[in-house]
Motif scaffolding. Structure first.
Motif, PDB file in Angstrom:
ATOM      1  N   LYS A  95      11.084  10.326 -14.836  1.00  0.00           N
ATOM      2  CA  LYS A  95      10.174  11.522 -14.432  1.00  0.00           C
ATOM      3  C   LYS A  95       9.387  11.785 -15.408  1.00  0.00           C
ATOM      4  O   LYS A  95       9.144  13.081 -15.736  1.00  0.00           O
ATOM      5  CB  LYS A  95      11.318  12.219 -14.340  1.00  0.00           C
ATOM      6  N   THR A  96       9.694  12.130 -16.731  1.00  0.00           N
ATOM      7  CA  THR A  96       8.780  12.421 -17.880  1.00  0.00           C
ATOM      8  C   THR A  96       7.616  11.520 -17.748  1.00  0.00           C
ATOM      9  O   THR A  96       6.395  11.470 -18.405  1.00  0.00           O
ATOM     10  CB  THR A  96       9.416  12.134 -19.124  1.00  0.00           C
ATOM     11  N   VAL A  97       7.506  10.230 -17.291  1.00  0.00           N
ATOM     12  CA  VAL A  97       6.224   9.567 -17.280  1.00  0.00           C
ATOM     13  C   VAL A  97       5.006   9.890 -15.975  1.00  0.00           C
ATOM     14  O   VAL A  97       5.195   9.963 -15.534  1.00  0.00           O
ATOM     15  CB  VAL A  97       6.304   7.793 -16.307  1.00  0.00           C
ATOM     16  N   LYS A  98       3.865  10.254 -16.707  1.00  0.00           N
ATOM     17  CA  LYS A  98       2.782  11.406 -15.578  1.00  0.00           C
ATOM     18  C   LYS A  98       2.555   9.790 -14.820  1.00  0.00           C
ATOM     19  O   LYS A  98       2.151  10.408 -13.673  1.00  0.00           O
ATOM     20  CB  LYS A  98       1.374  11.523 -16.791  1.00  0.00           C
ATOM     21  N   SER A  99       2.112   8.702 -14.965  1.00  0.00           N
ATOM     22  CA  SER A  99       1.248   8.162 -14.353  1.00  0.00           C
ATOM     23  C   SER A  99       1.711   6.373 -14.193  1.00  0.00           C
ATOM     24  O   SER A  99       1.925   6.185 -15.368  1.00  0.00           O
ATOM     25  CB  SER A  99      -0.507   8.508 -14.312  1.00  0.00           C
ATOM     26  N   SER A 100       1.451   5.674 -13.319  1.00  0.00           N
ATOM     27  CA  SER A 100       1.487   4.114 -13.366  1.00  0.00           C
ATOM     28  C   SER A 100       0.043   3.614 -12.837  1.00  0.00           C
ATOM     29  O   SER A 100       0.148   4.496 -11.069  1.00  0.00           O
ATOM     30  CB  SER A 100       2.934   3.550 -12.785  1.00  0.00           C
ATOM     31  N   PHE A 101      -0.141   2.890 -12.801  1.00  0.00           N
ATOM     32  CA  PHE A 101      -0.771   1.349 -11.726  1.00  0.00           C
ATOM     33  C   PHE A 101      -0.409   0.752 -11.537  1.00  0.00           C
ATOM     34  O   PHE A 101      -0.403  -0.244 -12.229  1.00  0.00           O
ATOM     35  CB  PHE A 101      -2.386   2.271 -12.880  1.00  0.00           C
ATOM     36  N   SER A 102      -0.891   0.014 -10.293  1.00  0.00           N
ATOM     37  CA  SER A 102      -0.597  -1.154 -10.459  1.00  0.00           C
ATOM     38  C   SER A 102      -1.617  -1.805  -9.360  1.00  0.00           C
ATOM     39  O   SER A 102      -1.338  -0.844  -8.030  1.00  0.00           O
ATOM     40  CB  SER A 102       1.054  -1.461  -9.761  1.00  0.00           C
ATOM     41  N   GLY A 160       6.651  -8.470  -2.410  1.00  0.00           N
ATOM     42  CA  GLY A 160       4.973  -8.743  -3.117  1.00  0.00           C
ATOM     43  C   GLY A 160       5.094  -7.545  -4.380  1.00  0.00           C
ATOM     44  O   GLY A 160       6.140  -7.140  -4.475  1.00  0.00           O
ATOM     45  N   GLN A 161       5.055  -8.112  -5.459  1.00  0.00           N
ATOM     46  CA  GLN A 161       5.321  -7.850  -6.795  1.00  0.00           C
ATOM     47  C   GLN A 161       4.632  -6.025  -6.468  1.00  0.00           C
ATOM     48  O   GLN A 161       5.729  -5.555  -7.268  1.00  0.00           O
ATOM     49  CB  GLN A 161       5.282  -8.576  -8.272  1.00  0.00           C
ATOM     50  N   MET A 162       3.678  -5.937  -6.684  1.00  0.00           N
ATOM     51  CA  MET A 162       3.169  -4.311  -6.551  1.00  0.00           C
ATOM     52  C   MET A 162       3.879  -3.831  -5.407  1.00  0.00           C
ATOM     53  O   MET A 162       3.943  -2.270  -6.361  1.00  0.00           O
ATOM     54  CB  MET A 162       1.181  -4.734  -6.172  1.00  0.00           C
ATOM     55  N   GLY A 163       3.978  -4.163  -4.774  1.00  0.00           N
ATOM     56  CA  GLY A 163       4.885  -2.886  -3.395  1.00  0.00           C
ATOM     57  C   GLY A 163       6.158  -2.623  -3.977  1.00  0.00           C
ATOM     58  O   GLY A 163       6.092  -1.037  -4.477  1.00  0.00           O
ATOM     59  N   ILE A 164       7.429  -3.992  -4.577  1.00  0.00           N
ATOM     60  CA  ILE A 164       8.560  -3.850  -5.568  1.00  0.00           C
ATOM     61  C   ILE A 164       7.931  -2.220  -6.236  1.00  0.00           C
ATOM     62  O   ILE A 164       9.069  -1.776  -6.101  1.00  0.00           O
ATOM     63  CB  ILE A 164       8.935  -4.954  -5.504  1.00  0.00           C
ATOM     64  N   VAL A 165       7.010  -2.697  -7.498  1.00  0.00           N
ATOM     65  CA  VAL A 165       7.179  -2.070  -8.475  1.00  0.00           C
ATOM     66  C   VAL A 165       6.906  -0.903  -8.006  1.00  0.00           C
ATOM     67  O   VAL A 165       7.293   0.209  -8.777  1.00  0.00           O
ATOM     68  CB  VAL A 165       6.112  -2.770  -9.729  1.00  0.00           C
ATOM     69  N   ALA A 166       6.031  -0.523  -7.561  1.00  0.00           N
ATOM     70  CA  ALA A 166       5.165   0.674  -7.129  1.00  0.00           C
ATOM     71  C   ALA A 166       6.495   0.657  -6.124  1.00  0.00           C
ATOM     72  O   ALA A 166       7.278   2.798  -6.735  1.00  0.00           O
ATOM     73  CB  ALA A 166       3.905   0.649  -6.094  1.00  0.00           C
ATOM     74  N   VAL A 173      -1.580   2.603  -6.349  1.00  0.00           N
ATOM     75  CA  VAL A 173      -1.162   1.593  -5.947  1.00  0.00           C
ATOM     76  C   VAL A 173      -2.892   1.211  -5.434  1.00  0.00           C
ATOM     77  O   VAL A 173      -3.446   2.524  -5.022  1.00  0.00           O
ATOM     78  CB  VAL A 173      -0.317   1.220  -4.867  1.00  0.00           C
ATOM     79  N   PHE A 174      -2.589   0.147  -5.443  1.00  0.00           N
ATOM     80  CA  PHE A 174      -4.195  -0.880  -5.117  1.00  0.00           C
ATOM     81  C   PHE A 174      -4.005  -2.409  -4.736  1.00  0.00           C
ATOM     82  O   PHE A 174      -3.702  -2.726  -5.515  1.00  0.00           O
ATOM     83  CB  PHE A 174      -5.388  -0.814  -5.530  1.00  0.00           C
ATOM     84  N   THR A 175      -4.787  -2.871  -3.620  1.00  0.00           N
ATOM     85  CA  THR A 175      -4.273  -4.082  -2.926  1.00  0.00           C
ATOM     86  C   THR A 175      -5.374  -4.501  -2.222  1.00  0.00           C
ATOM     87  O   THR A 175      -6.413  -2.953  -1.642  1.00  0.00           O
ATOM     88  CB  THR A 175      -3.262  -3.896  -2.043  1.00  0.00           C
ATOM     89  N   ASN A 176      -6.159  -4.820  -2.087  1.00  0.00           N
ATOM     90  CA  ASN A 176      -7.030  -5.377  -0.991  1.00  0.00           C
ATOM     91  C   ASN A 176      -6.607  -5.640   0.583  1.00  0.00           C
ATOM     92  O   ASN A 176      -7.636  -5.615   1.395  1.00  0.00           O
ATOM     93  CB  ASN A 176      -8.036  -6.930  -1.587  1.00  0.00           C
ATOM     94  N   LYS A 232      -7.154 -14.048   1.227  1.00  0.00           N
ATOM     95  CA  LYS A 232      -7.438 -12.696   1.357  1.00  0.00           C
ATOM     96  C   LYS A 232      -7.569 -11.453   0.734  1.00  0.00           C
ATOM     97  O   LYS A 232      -7.308 -10.687   0.583  1.00  0.00           O
ATOM     98  CB  LYS A 232      -8.021 -12.027   2.537  1.00  0.00           C
ATOM     99  N   SER A 233      -6.639 -12.260  -0.942  1.00  0.00           N
ATOM    100  CA  SER A 233      -5.898 -10.690  -1.211  1.00  0.00           C
ATOM    101  C   SER A 233      -6.203 -11.459  -3.023  1.00  0.00           C
ATOM    102  O   SER A 233      -5.428 -11.620  -3.842  1.00  0.00           O
ATOM    103  CB  SER A 233      -4.734 -10.683  -1.407  1.00  0.00           C
ATOM    104  N   ASN A 234      -7.217 -11.058  -3.767  1.00  0.00           N
ATOM    105  CA  ASN A 234      -7.992 -11.742  -5.179  1.00  0.00           C
ATOM    106  C   ASN A 234      -7.363 -10.363  -5.893  1.00  0.00           C
ATOM    107  O   ASN A 234      -7.673  -9.139  -5.517  1.00  0.00           O
ATOM    108  CB  ASN A 234      -9.389 -11.441  -4.763  1.00  0.00           C
ATOM    109  N   PRO A 235      -6.798 -10.765  -6.862  1.00  0.00           N
ATOM    110  CA  PRO A 235      -7.217  -9.568  -7.856  1.00  0.00           C
ATOM    111  C   PRO A 235      -8.453  -9.231  -8.671  1.00  0.00           C
ATOM    112  O   PRO A 235      -8.676  -8.894  -9.771  1.00  0.00           O
ATOM    113  CB  PRO A 235      -6.496 -10.627  -8.683  1.00  0.00           C
ATOM    114  N   LEU A 236      -8.755  -7.965  -7.660  1.00  0.00           N
ATOM    115  CA  LEU A 236     -10.278  -7.509  -7.857  1.00  0.00           C
ATOM    116  C   LEU A 236      -9.961  -6.277  -7.496  1.00  0.00           C
ATOM    117  O   LEU A 236      -9.495  -6.245  -6.693  1.00  0.00           O
ATOM    118  CB  LEU A 236     -11.345  -8.642  -7.910  1.00  0.00           C
ATOM    119  N   LEU A 237     -10.705  -5.406  -8.420  1.00  0.00           N
ATOM    120  CA  LEU A 237     -11.147  -4.444  -7.615  1.00  0.00           C
ATOM    121  C   LEU A 237     -12.136  -3.844  -6.892  1.00  0.00           C
ATOM    122  O   LEU A 237     -13.627  -4.870  -7.754  1.00  0.00           O
ATOM    123  CB  LEU A 237     -10.818  -2.841  -8.523  1.00  0.00           C
TER     124      LEU A 237
END
Length: 449
Positions: free
Chosen positions: A26-33, A112-118, A131-134, A210-215
Motif C-alpha cells: 500500500k505504500t507503493v505509489k504506482s506501477s506500470f506493466s 498473460g504476464q502483464m494481466g496477471i501482474v497487474a 497497464v497497457f496492451t495493444n 497483433k500484440s507488439n511490445p510497443l507503445l
C-alpha cells in the motif's frame, strides 16, 4: 562471497516479514506493466481428457511450436515427464478450434504476464496500477481488477480510465488454453507408464498475433513515466519472424526514450521461452537496454544454450539446475547484459543478484524476496483471492532443498540473496498459472516498501 541470508533463522525472518509487510504494497505509489494480457481458459488432465498418449514415447523432444496433434502430444508428454511448466504457440488454427470444442474447460481467468501482474499488484494495494496492451477486447477488459487503470490521450492530455471500461469491440481476444496436471497422475505412454512428478501446467498460446511490445507514439511522453520508479515489461513474444527485427529496433528506441524521460526508472523484462532462435537473437539486443531481468531455472539453463555457453548448459542439465551452477549462470547474465538486478525463481528457492552499488540495502532485498515467496505460495493455494491466505501462509513448511541452497556460500562478484521457497511436496498447490510472474513482480515492487 556468502549470501546475505546465510545461517539465518527462516521461521523468525518470515515472521518479521509478516509485520514489515502487514499493509502489503500500500505504500507503493504506482506501477506500470505492459504488454501481454489475454484470457486463459483452464482444463485439467483427467479421465475426460479426449486424447491418449500411448502412441508417444517418454523420450520425445519438445517441438518449437504446435503445428499438429503429434506436436501437441510430444509437448505435453515432455512437460509431464519433467513436471516443468512450458508454453508453445499453436500455429494450426484448425487444431486450436478443435481443442476449444473438445476440451472440458472449468474456468476462465485473466492471463498473460502483464494481466496477471497487474491484478496481483492491485490486490496487494499498489495505489495506482497502470497497464497497457495493444489488444484490449471487451472480453479481456472485464477480467481486470476494478482499480487497474489504462492510459489514453484526450485533447492532447494524458488521462486514465478504468481498464474494465476501455475494451474495444473490434480488438481480437487472445485466448490461451491452459492444461493443468497433478503430481502423481499416471500416464500410459508407448514405451512405459510414467508418474507425473509435480503439479504444473502447459500453455497453448493463442494463434492471434497483433500484440507488439510497443507503445503508441501518442503515449510515448514524459507524463506517463515521470512519477514511476519501476516498470514491468513482458509479452514481447507475440510477433512474427518477418517483423521481429523492425519491431525490436523500434522497441529499443522506445526504451531509450523512456529512460530519457526518467533517468532513475528501473525497467524490468520478464523472460518467456518459446524456443525460437530468431526471437532470442533479437531479444538479446533489447536486454542491453534494460536494468532488470527475470526468469526461472529452466529458462536460465536454456539461455546458456542460446548464448553459446554449451559447457555451462550441459552442467546445469546434468546437475538438475543446481544452485551452484545457477549462480554461475546468473553471474554470466549479469555481466553479459550489465543488469542492475537479476531474479531467478525455482520451485525450491528464489535467487536475486544485484550490482554492488545497488540503491537498496541487502536487508531490504532479503525481505522483498521473502515477501515474494509468501505472496506466490498464497496465490498458489487460493488463486486471485489470496489475501486472507497470505495472513496464514507462514504455517507452511519450507523446502529442505531451498533451505540448504540458501545457507550455502557461492562465488559471485555481485550481491546475492537466496530465500527458500515453501515445500512443493507439502503445500497443496491448486493454481499453477502465472506463479513465476507473480513472484518476480512481487519481489520487484516490494523493494520499494
Amino acid at each position: 562471497m556468502k549470501t546475505y541470508s546465510t545461517s539465518k533463522d527462516w521461521k523468525k525472518l518470515f515472521k518479521e516479514n509478516k509485520t514489515i509487510f502487514k499493509d502489503n504494497l500500500k505504500t507503493v505509489k504506482s506501477s506500470f506493466s505492459a504488454f501481454n494480457a489475454n484470457v486463459d481458459i483452464i482444463t485439467e488432465l483427467d479421465k475426460s481428457f479426449p486424447y491418449k498418449f500411448d502412441d508417444t514415447k517418454s523420450n520425445c523432444i519438445m517441438p518449437t511450436s504446435i503445428d499438429s496433434l503429434k506436436d501437441l502430444k510430444n509437448a505435453l508428454v515432455h512437460s509431464f515427464v519433467y513436471g516443468k511448466a512450458s508454453e508453445l504457440k499453436i500455429e494450426n488454427k484448425e487444431l486450436y478450434q478443435e481443442l476449444r470444442r473438445k476440451l472440458n474447460f472449468k474456468a476462465k481467468r485473466i492471463g498473460g504476464q502483464m494481466g496477471i501482474v497487474a491484478n496481483t499488484l492491485s490486490y496487494l494495494g499498489v495505489q495506482k496500477v497502470i497497464v497497457f496492451t495493444n489488444l484490449l477486447s471487451n472480453d479481456l477488459a472485464e477480467l481486470f481488477n476494478d482499480k487497474v487503470l489504462f492510459p489514453s490521450i484526450k485533447d492532447d492530455n494524458l488521462v486514465f480510465k478504468k481498464a474494465i471500461e476501455c475494451g474495444n469491440p473490434n480488438d481480437d481476444t487472445r485466448v490461451n488454453i491452459i492444461i493443468e496436471y497433478k503430481q502423481g497422475s499416471k500416464i500410459k505412454l508407448k514405451d512405459k507408464t510414467i508418474t507425473i512428478p509435480r503439479n504444473n501446467r502447459f500453455i497453448i498460446s493463442s494463434p492471434v498475433y497483433k500484440s507488439n511490445p510497443l507503445l503508441p507514439k501518442s503515449l510515448l511522453r514524459k507524463e506517463l513515466f515521470q512519477d514511476l520508479k519501476r516498470v514491468f515489461f513482458s509479452g514481447y513474444h507475440h510477433v512474427k519472424e518477418k517483423n521481429v527485427k523492425k519491431v525490436f529496433k523500434e522497441w529499443v528506441y522506445q526504451l531509450k526514450m523512456i529512460k530519457q524521460f526518467n533517468t532513475e526508472l528501473l525497467i524490468h523484462v520478464e523472460y518467456v521461452d518459446i524456443h525460437k532462435k530468431w526471437l532470442n537473437n533479437e531479444l538479446f539486443k533489447v536486454l542491453k537496454h534494460v536494468q532488470s531481468f527475470g526468469c526461472n531455472e529452466v529458462e536460465t539453463t536454456n539461455l546458456m544454450k542460446y548464448l553459446g555457453e554449451k559447457k555451462l548448459y550441459d552442467t546445469l542439465i546434468k546437475s538438475n539446475h543446481s544452485p551452484e551452477h545457477l549462480v554461475e549462470a546468473g553471474n554470466y547474465l549479469m555481466k553479459k547484459f550489465n543488469f542492475k538486478r537479476l531474479s531467478i525463481h525455482t520451485l525450491e528457492y528464489v535467487m536475486l543478484f544485484t550490482e554492488k552499488n545497488y540503491s537498496i540495502s541487502n536487508e531490504k532485498l532479503l525481505h522483498a524476496n521473502i515477501y515474494g515467496v509468501r505472496v506466490v505460495n498464497s496465490k498458489a493455494l487460493a488463486g486471485e483471492k489470496f489475501l486472507n491466505t497470505l495472513k496464514t501462509i507462514n504455517e507452511q513448511p519450507f523446502s529442505a532443498v531451498g533451505v540448504k541452497a540458501a545457507n550455502k556460500s557461492y562465488k559471485t562478484p555481485y550481491n546475492l540473496i537466496i530465500v527458500p521457497n515453501m515445500s512443493e511436496k507439502k503445500v497443496p498447490v491448486i493454481y499453477t498459472v502465472g506463479l513465476g510472474d507473480t513472484v518476480s513482480s512481487a519481489i520487484f515492487y516490494a523493494e520499494e516498501v
